[in-house]
Design a protein around this motif. Structure first.
Motif, PDB file in Angstrom:
ATOM      1  N   ARG A 279      29.260  -3.189  39.119  1.00 22.69           N
ATOM      2  CA  ARG A 279      29.702  -1.824  38.859  1.00 22.69           C
ATOM      3  C   ARG A 279      31.042  -1.550  39.543  1.00 22.69           C
ATOM      4  NH1 ARG A 279      30.049   1.016  35.054  1.00 22.69           N
ATOM      5  NH2 ARG A 279      28.060   0.006  34.517  1.00 22.69           N
ATOM      6  N   TYR A 280      31.216  -2.035  40.772  1.00 23.50           N
ATOM      7  CA  TYR A 280      32.497  -1.864  41.480  1.00 23.50           C
ATOM      8  C   TYR A 280      33.621  -2.485  40.659  1.00 23.50           C
ATOM      9  CZ  TYR A 280      36.171  -2.363  44.987  1.00 23.50           C
ATOM     10  OH  TYR A 280      37.368  -2.298  45.652  1.00 23.50           O
ATOM     11  N   TYR A 281      33.381  -3.674  40.126  1.00 25.88           N
ATOM     12  CA  TYR A 281      34.403  -4.362  39.333  1.00 25.88           C
ATOM     13  C   TYR A 281      34.787  -3.529  38.108  1.00 25.88           C
ATOM     14  CZ  TYR A 281      36.841  -8.219  36.984  1.00 25.88           C
ATOM     15  OH  TYR A 281      37.782  -9.001  36.372  1.00 25.88           O
ATOM     16  N   ASN A 315      23.722 -10.476  32.644  1.00 28.38           N
ATOM     17  CA  ASN A 315      24.425  -9.421  33.382  1.00 28.38           C
ATOM     18  C   ASN A 315      25.921  -9.727  33.452  1.00 28.38           C
ATOM     19  OD1 ASN A 315      22.090  -7.954  33.832  1.00 28.38           O
ATOM     20  ND2 ASN A 315      21.719  -8.852  35.854  1.00 28.38           N
ATOM     21  N   THR A 316      26.255 -10.993  33.669  1.00 21.42           N
ATOM     22  CA  THR A 316      27.668 -11.391  33.674  1.00 21.42           C
ATOM     23  C   THR A 316      28.298 -11.161  32.309  1.00 21.42           C
ATOM     24  OG1 THR A 316      27.368 -13.023  35.443  1.00 21.42           O
ATOM     25  CG2 THR A 316      29.244 -13.355  33.964  1.00 21.42           C
ATOM     26  N   MET A 317      27.605 -11.569  31.263  1.00 19.73           N
ATOM     27  CA  MET A 317      28.112 -11.358  29.902  1.00 19.73           C
ATOM     28  C   MET A 317      28.373  -9.872  29.655  1.00 19.73           C
ATOM     29  SD  MET A 317      28.105 -14.291  27.885  1.00 19.73           S
ATOM     30  CE  MET A 317      27.428 -14.017  26.239  1.00 19.73           C
ATOM     31  N   ALA A 318      27.464  -9.032  30.132  1.00 17.78           N
ATOM     32  CA  ALA A 318      27.594  -7.586  29.903  1.00 17.78           C
ATOM     33  C   ALA A 318      28.807  -7.020  30.621  1.00 17.78           C
ATOM     34  CB  ALA A 318      26.317  -6.875  30.354  1.00 17.78           C
ATOM     35  N   VAL A 319      29.061  -7.465  31.854  1.00 15.73           N
ATOM     36  CA  VAL A 319      30.213  -6.967  32.603  1.00 15.73           C
ATOM     37  C   VAL A 319      31.511  -7.423  31.945  1.00 15.73           C
ATOM     38  CG1 VAL A 319      31.458  -7.102  34.802  1.00 15.73           C
ATOM     39  CG2 VAL A 319      28.988  -6.735  34.796  1.00 15.73           C
ATOM     40  N   VAL A 320      31.564  -8.692  31.550  1.00 13.84           N
ATOM     41  CA  VAL A 320      32.764  -9.211  30.883  1.00 13.84           C
ATOM     42  C   VAL A 320      33.051  -8.410  29.616  1.00 13.84           C
ATOM     43  CG1 VAL A 320      33.686 -11.203  29.619  1.00 13.84           C
ATOM     44  CG2 VAL A 320      32.581 -11.541  31.842  1.00 13.84           C
ATOM     45  N   LYS A 321      31.991  -8.119  28.855  1.00 10.22           N
ATOM     46  CA  LYS A 321      32.164  -7.375  27.605  1.00 10.22           C
ATOM     47  C   LYS A 321      32.607  -5.947  27.872  1.00 10.22           C
ATOM     48  CE  LYS A 321      29.727  -6.428  23.251  1.00 10.22           C
ATOM     49  NZ  LYS A 321      28.459  -6.595  22.508  1.00 10.22           N
ATOM     50  N   GLU A 322      31.956  -5.272  28.815  1.00  5.02           N
ATOM     51  CA  GLU A 322      32.312  -3.885  29.096  1.00  5.02           C
ATOM     52  C   GLU A 322      33.718  -3.768  29.674  1.00  5.02           C
ATOM     53  OE1 GLU A 322      30.698   0.006  31.638  1.00  5.02           O
ATOM     54  OE2 GLU A 322      29.356  -1.703  31.296  1.00  5.02           O
ATOM     55  N   ALA A 323      34.121  -4.766  30.451  1.00  8.24           N
ATOM     56  CA  ALA A 323      35.472  -4.745  31.021  1.00  8.24           C
ATOM     57  C   ALA A 323      36.538  -5.004  29.969  1.00  8.24           C
ATOM     58  CB  ALA A 323      35.586  -5.785  32.133  1.00  8.24           C
TER      59      ALA A 323
END
Length: 450
Positions: A279-281, A315-323
């Protein structure tokens, strides 16, 4: 007497590549003729990498290849693998000089001693707190952009990483020396300068006077004639309010931020020793994007860290996508001897790592295309870097936000900034035309003239 011949080769990151160019310059200054590796030479220099076990293996292969190329030559081995495993390097038959990541300015002297006496030299010394930044000659490796190393070493000790052991503690180059170097490069005609380092965002922490990366950037952007200033990489926790402000407020700084993520799962990040959350990222990216909405955000991501489950990978995939990252470098976890992660339980199977790497790369390609499409039919300024290999009459370069652009043109454009109309995505590149050619076509087309 003909000049002695030296062949040099490097593995690994941009820092390594640029250091090799500096080492090459040291030999040229001493009267050596540079020949391509692995042509027959009197001296071979292998600049090694140790970031993964594959890097170690490739380093050993290159060393043996050098020995085979001329068994009578002096073989010198430098770099990170030499620093952390000098015994392994010296055990390879035919190695004469081992220098790690210190005192490389004395490499020619050590090679000459080995050529004269014929006895192996092990000059690897452990890094020490308070040691100075090693000044190596800056060599421009292309006519388009110059890479300027401002910092060395890392003290983060992420649990998977061998780099702090190989590169030693933080050592920042004096700001006055950096400023003078930038002024010299701009006077020589360079329009873009890339600031590099091992932990670039930590610049200045070891220096007196309170200078940090934000303060350094404020000095550099005022250099007359500097068109572009690019920063190779900044860790998430290094974005201070002052750094965010200078990145947002200075147009000279390229709108391209490489911010390593490594994982989007909080538990894995904690095990890695990375002191932030997914979330911080995402909030950091959103904050930076709010000031420069069309900037490119790129990242490094690791898959298969010990204990990583499928849910954690998702979870990593989700962060990469949202970013909405514009590009990602994906690395399967590689155990490094002596690091805490190498001894952790639940090491992930190689086939699982390979599958996760494939899926994440697939997502990365999709996101890259998505980002590039936003700029089609627009005119962006491109720094022309080289002729496109295998395509006569076509040049290649990068925009400020690091889109790779190819376009047809004539003349010597390398090192120039030119406006290019971006037209289509093809073969992993954005293809376009010089804006002046587009306007000429429009004027000459039916109905294009009044």
């Amino acid at each position: 007497m003909p000049s002695p011949r030296v062949a040099l080769v490097s593995l690994g990151c941009k820092v390594n590549q640029n250091e090799l160019e500096a080492i090459k310059h040291l030999f040229q200054a001493a009267g050596y003729e540079i020949v391509p590796f692995p042509e027959k030479a009197d001296v071979y220099v292998v600049h090694t990498c140790t970031v993964t076990h594959i890097s170690d293996r490739k380093s050993r292969q290159l060393i043996r290849r050098a020995v085979r190329a001329n068994p009578e030559a002096v073989v010198a081995v430098t770099g990170c693998y030499a620093q952390v495993a000098p015994g392994e390097v010296l055990a390879i038959p035919g190695v004469d000089v081992v220098v790690g990541t210190r005192e490389r300015q004395r490499l020619v002297e050590m090679v000459e001693k080995a050529r004269e006496k014929g006895t192996p030299v092990n000059a690897v010394r452990a890094h020490e707190p308070g040691e100075a930044f090693e000044e190596l000659p800056l060599v421009e490796v292309s006519r388009a952009r110059a890479f300027l190393k401002i910092q060395e070493g890392c003290e983060e000790f992420c649990t998977y990483c061998i780099v702090p052991y190989a590169r030693g503690p933080l050592r920042s180059r004096a700001p006055e020396a950096i400023l003078a170097e930038v002024q010299r490069l701009v006077a020589a005609g360079y329009l873009e300068i890339v600031l590099t380092g091992v932990h670039t965002g930590a610049y200045g922490r070891d220096l007196a006077g309170g200078i940090d990366l934000a303060g350094l950037l404020k000095k550099l952007v005022r250099v007359p004639g500097l068109e572009r200033l690019r920063i190779s990489s900044i860790d998430p926790l290094d974005f201070t309010p002052a750094l965010k402000a200078v990145l947002a407020g200075e147009e000279v700084i390229c709108p391209h931020y490489h911010i390593p993520l490594q994982s989007g799962d909080d538990t894995i990040l904690q095990k890695m020793g990375r002191r932030y959350t997914g979330r911080y990222y995402l909030e950091l990216i959103a904050s930076l994007r709010s000031k420069r909405p069309r900037a490119a955000f790129t990242s490094d991501v690791m898959v298969g860290f010990p204990g990583e489950t499928e849910d954690q990978f998702q979870n990593t995939m989700a962060v990469v996508k949202e970013a909405a990252l514009a590009a990602i470098h994906v690395f399967p976890y590689s155990p490094r001897r002596g690091t805490p992660a190498a001894a952790m339980p639940d090491q992930v199977a190689p086939d699982v790592k390979k599958d996760r790497e494939r899926r994440l790369l697939q997502l990365g390609r999709r996101l890259a295309r998505q980002y590039a499409r936003e700029f089609l039919n627009e005119t962006l300024t491109v720094l022309v870097e080289r002729p496109l290999p295998g395509q006569p009459g076509v040049f290649e370069g990068h925009t400020g936000n690091y889109l790779t652009v190819a376009f047809p043109a004539t003349g010597d454009l390398i090192g120039r900034l030119v406006p290019v109309r971006l037209q289509e995505l093809r073969g992993g590149l954005i293809w376009g035309k010089l804006e002046k050619d587009v306007k000429e076509e429009q004027e000459n087309s039916p109905g294009g003239r009044n």
